[in-house]
Design a protein around this motif. Structure first.
Motif, PDB file in Angstrom:
ATOM      1  N   CYS A   1       0.826  -1.213   0.000  1.00 48.14           N
ATOM      2  CA  CYS A   1       0.000   0.000   0.000  1.00 48.14           C
ATOM      3  C   CYS A   1       0.857   1.259   0.000  1.00 48.14           C
ATOM      4  O   CYS A   1       0.444   2.286  -0.539  1.00 48.14           O
ATOM      5  CB  CYS A   1      -0.959  -0.016   1.188  1.00 48.14           C
TER       6      CYS A   1
ATOM      7  N   TYR B   1      -2.244  -2.407  -5.639  1.00 50.22           N
ATOM      8  CA  TYR B   1      -3.262  -2.611  -4.602  1.00 50.22           C
ATOM      9  C   TYR B   1      -3.946  -3.968  -4.774  1.00 50.22           C
ATOM     10  O   TYR B   1      -4.151  -4.711  -3.807  1.00 50.22           O
ATOM     11  CB  TYR B   1      -4.320  -1.497  -4.657  1.00 50.22           C
TER      12      TYR B   1
ATOM     13  N   ASN C   1      -9.080  -3.837  -8.690  1.00 47.57           N
ATOM     14  CA  ASN C   1      -8.656  -3.348  -7.380  1.00 47.57           C
ATOM     15  C   ASN C   1      -9.820  -3.359  -6.401  1.00 47.57           C
ATOM     16  O   ASN C   1      -9.696  -3.847  -5.268  1.00 47.57           O
ATOM     17  CB  ASN C   1      -8.087  -1.932  -7.520  1.00 47.57           C
TER      18      ASN C   1
ATOM     19  N   GLN D   1     -10.264  -5.640  -2.859  1.00 46.44           N
ATOM     20  CA  GLN D   1     -10.392  -5.044  -1.528  1.00 46.44           C
ATOM     21  C   GLN D   1     -11.750  -5.360  -0.893  1.00 46.44           C
ATOM     22  O   GLN D   1     -11.831  -5.560   0.315  1.00 46.44           O
ATOM     23  CB  GLN D   1     -10.177  -3.534  -1.612  1.00 46.44           C
TER      24      GLN D   1
ATOM     25  N   ASN E   1      -5.375  -1.503   5.797  1.00 42.81           N
ATOM     26  CA  ASN E   1      -4.985  -2.576   4.882  1.00 42.81           C
ATOM     27  C   ASN E   1      -4.610  -3.871   5.587  1.00 42.81           C
ATOM     28  O   ASN E   1      -4.461  -4.910   4.960  1.00 42.81           O
ATOM     29  CB  ASN E   1      -3.843  -2.123   3.970  1.00 42.81           C
TER      30      ASN E   1
END
Length: 217
Positions: free
Chosen positions: A32, A71, A133, A137, A198
């Motif tokens: 990150c 990411y 991405n 996430q 993260n």
């Protein structure tokens, strides 16, 4: 003036990511940190502090694509490390959100202009990298929970900020100082949440220590 403020904020976010990695370590923080630094370089080009005009959009977009890839690699890798099922509710929610964004973008373009704009296909291609991405996430955040769950609103804000960037490029809306500030109202919290949420390793470590103490007693 506003572009220098934007770049300064982006630099502060990068410095925060670097400090957190140097202080706390962790692979997710390392990824990150790199992603945020690439985003800052992208911001330098996109905000036109280098006075390159529209030409700066292309290297800026390239650095942001690299950031999205970094990411995505981070969170797909983290998901495997923690044994999180990739295709969970977060995964499908992420796909639904990006497909909906692409559909809405298309509808707004045709309603406003009645034709396909020159930037439409490049923006759809760029949206593919955003979606990869976002899905990574969403899947990791939903599966890992803890503070990592905040990756879900983080990427939601990120998608909204990019969506707002796309609209003037498709001649749907016109840009203004206030409009650009609105974009950054979504963009800055998104990056900040990614930097801060993260990993959940400190929380997990404390839980393990508590469990060990109980087993000893």
């Amino acid at each position: 003036m506003i572009q220098y403020i934007k770049v300064t904020i982006s630099l502060i976010l990068s410095l925060l990511a670097i400090c957190l990695y140097l202080k706390l370590g962790g692979v997710e923080r390392k990824y990150c940190m790199v992603g945020m630094m690439l985003s800052t370089v992208g911001d330098v080009f996109m905000t036109d502090v280098l006075k390159l005009g529209s030409i700066g959009t292309y290297p800026g977009a390239a650095f942001f694509i690299l950031a999205h890839i970094v990411y995505a690699c981070c969170f797909f890798r983290a998901g495997k490390k923690y044994g999180i099922t990739l295709k969970n509710k977060g995964f499908y929610a992420g796909i639904l959100m990006t497909v909906s964004a692409a559909g809405l973008l298309t509808v707004l373009m045709f309603l406003k202009t009645g034709t396909v704009q020159p930037m439409y296909l490049p923006l759809l291609l760029y949206l593919v990298f955003i979606s990869i991405n976002l899905v990574s996430q969403f899947s990791f955040g939903y599966g890992k929970r803890g503070r990592c769950i905040f990756l879900v609103p983080a990427m939601t804000l990120f998608l909204i900020s990019d969506f707002l960037v796309f609209l003037p490029m498709l001649s749907v809306l016109s840009e203004s100082v206030g409009y650009n500030i609105l974009i950054w109202i979504f963009y800055v919290p998104a990056q900040l949440l990614i930097i801060l949420c993260n990993t959940d390793d400190r929380i997990s470590q404390r839980r393990l220590e508590k469990t060990d103490r109980r087993s000893i007693h």
